[in-house]
Enzyme design. Structure first.
Site, PDB file in Angstrom:
ATOM      1  N   ASP A   1      12.922   5.206  -4.597  1.00  0.00           N
ATOM      2  CA  ASP A   1      13.110   4.522  -2.875  1.00  0.00           C
ATOM      3  C   ASP A   1      12.944   5.997  -1.687  1.00  0.00           C
ATOM      4  OD1 ASP A   1      13.396   2.145  -0.664  1.00  0.00           O
ATOM      5  OD2 ASP A   1      13.123   3.653   0.089  1.00  0.00           O
TER       6      ASP A   1
ATOM      7  N   ASN B   1      14.301  -9.059  -0.604  1.00  0.00           N
ATOM      8  CA  ASN B   1      14.048  -9.861   0.910  1.00  0.00           C
ATOM      9  C   ASN B   1      12.483 -10.191   0.921  1.00  0.00           C
ATOM     10  OD1 ASN B   1      16.329  -7.805   1.493  1.00  0.00           O
ATOM     11  ND2 ASN B   1      14.639  -5.734   2.464  1.00  0.00           N
TER      12      ASN B   1
ATOM     13  N   GLN C   1      11.928  -7.482   4.779  1.00  0.00           N
ATOM     14  CA  GLN C   1      10.678  -6.947   4.224  1.00  0.00           C
ATOM     15  C   GLN C   1       9.797  -6.511   4.929  1.00  0.00           C
ATOM     16  OE1 GLN C   1       8.781 -10.525   2.387  1.00  0.00           O
ATOM     17  NE2 GLN C   1       7.990  -9.271   0.131  1.00  0.00           N
TER      18      GLN C   1
ATOM     19  N   HIS D   1       9.288  -7.024  -4.841  1.00  0.00           N
ATOM     20  CA  HIS D   1      10.094  -5.855  -5.103  1.00  0.00           C
ATOM     21  C   HIS D   1      11.684  -6.534  -5.147  1.00  0.00           C
ATOM     22  CE1 HIS D   1       9.734  -4.834  -0.696  1.00  0.00           C
ATOM     23  NE2 HIS D   1      10.565  -4.522  -0.944  1.00  0.00           N
TER      24      HIS D   1
ATOM     25  N   HIS E   1      15.246  -4.079  -5.433  1.00  0.00           N
ATOM     26  CA  HIS E   1      15.793  -3.009  -4.998  1.00  0.00           C
ATOM     27  C   HIS E   1      17.399  -2.928  -6.014  1.00  0.00           C
ATOM     28  CE1 HIS E   1      14.964  -2.019  -0.529  1.00  0.00           C
ATOM     29  NE2 HIS E   1      14.324  -3.122  -0.581  1.00  0.00           N
TER      30      HIS E   1
HETATM   31  P1  AMP Z   1      11.723  -3.685   1.631  1.00  0.00           P
HETATM   32  O1  AMP Z   1      12.014  -3.714   2.851  1.00  0.00           O
HETATM   33  O2  AMP Z   1      12.747  -4.794   1.144  1.00  0.00           O
HETATM   34  O3  AMP Z   1      10.580  -4.292   2.358  1.00  0.00           O
HETATM   35  O4  AMP Z   1      11.896  -2.232   1.302  1.00  0.00           O
HETATM   36  C1  AMP Z   1      11.044  -1.187   1.431  1.00  0.00           C
HETATM   37  C2  AMP Z   1      10.855  -0.001   0.962  1.00  0.00           C
HETATM   38  O5  AMP Z   1      10.321   0.577   0.356  1.00  0.00           O
HETATM   39  C3  AMP Z   1      12.151   0.917   1.949  1.00  0.00           C
HETATM   40  O6  AMP Z   1      13.969   0.586   0.975  1.00  0.00           O
HETATM   41  C4  AMP Z   1      11.049   1.845   2.099  1.00  0.00           C
HETATM   42  O7  AMP Z   1      11.664   3.145   2.043  1.00  0.00           O
HETATM   43  C5  AMP Z   1      11.071   1.503   0.706  1.00  0.00           C
HETATM   44  N1  AMP Z   1       9.220   2.337   0.602  1.00  0.00           N
HETATM   45  C6  AMP Z   1       8.162   3.004   1.812  1.00  0.00           C
HETATM   46  N2  AMP Z   1       6.990   3.406   0.969  1.00  0.00           N
HETATM   47  C7  AMP Z   1       7.592   3.771   0.133  1.00  0.00           C
HETATM   48  C8  AMP Z   1       6.733   4.775  -0.807  1.00  0.00           C
HETATM   49  N3  AMP Z   1       5.289   5.630  -0.477  1.00  0.00           N
HETATM   50  N4  AMP Z   1       7.421   5.093  -1.893  1.00  0.00           N
HETATM   51  C9  AMP Z   1       8.257   4.874  -1.902  1.00  0.00           C
HETATM   52  N5  AMP Z   1       9.194   4.386  -0.992  1.00  0.00           N
HETATM   53  C10 AMP Z   1       8.922   3.531  -0.314  1.00  0.00           C
END
Ligand code: AMP
Ligand code: ZN
Length: 128
Positions: free
Chosen positions: A30, A86, A93, A99, A101
């Site tokens: 992440d 999420n 989300q 995805h 985590h």
């Molecule tokens: P969610 O809030 O469950 O949708 O989680 C999305 C996650 O994606 C967040 O923790 C972000 O920090 C992560 N994220 C967003 N863009 C990127 C990226 N380009 N590379 C890696 N992680 C990312």
């Protein structure tokens, strides 16, 4: 999906610290980690949430989730870890590509900097 950042990562069009890949799934660090080794596990194919991902593909993602969590546990030795998933903006989300985590938890929680991030990626990469 062209506008989806995780689809772009899955296709190698946007860089990410990838720590696992197979024909159906990938896992990468992440970019805004909540702890050292915070990793996302995704299907390569675009589905929005738990509601639309086919059950067979979900099983593949869960299999990768377990492998990656086992590797994190072995390499980083956290004191525990959380699995989060999420669904929907109201539930937190922010990326509409399904995805999981994996968030390792440590008793003594050291802050992470950019250098550690690269070291972590190297430790967790399956290209050893
Ligand atoms: P969610 O809030 O469950 O949708 O989680 C999305 C996650 O994606 C967040 O923790 C972000 O920090 C992560 N994220 C967003 N863009 C990127 C990226 N380009 N590379 C890696 N992680 C990312
Ligand atoms: Zn996508």
């Amino acid at each position: 999906m062209k506008t989806c950042i995780f689809c772009q990562i899955a296709k190698g069009k946007i860089p990410a610290q990838i720590v696992h890949r197979d024909d159906k799934t990938i896992a990468f660090l992440d970019s805004q980690p909540k702890s050292a080794g915070h990793t996302l596990v995704i299907p390569r194919e675009h589905f929005t949430s738990l509601l639309d991902i086919p059950a067979g593909l979900l099983a593949d993602v869960v299999q990768s989730l377990q492998k990656v969590a086992q590797n994190i546990n072995k390499q980083l030795k956290p004191d525990g870890f959380n699995i989060c998933q999420n669904n929907g903006a109201f539930a937190g989300q922010t990326i509409n590509h399904f995805h999981f985590h994996i968030i390792p938890r440590y008793q003594n929680h050291p802050p992470i900097n950019k250098k550690d991030f690269l070291v972590l990626a190297k430790k967790l990469t399956n290209k050893k």
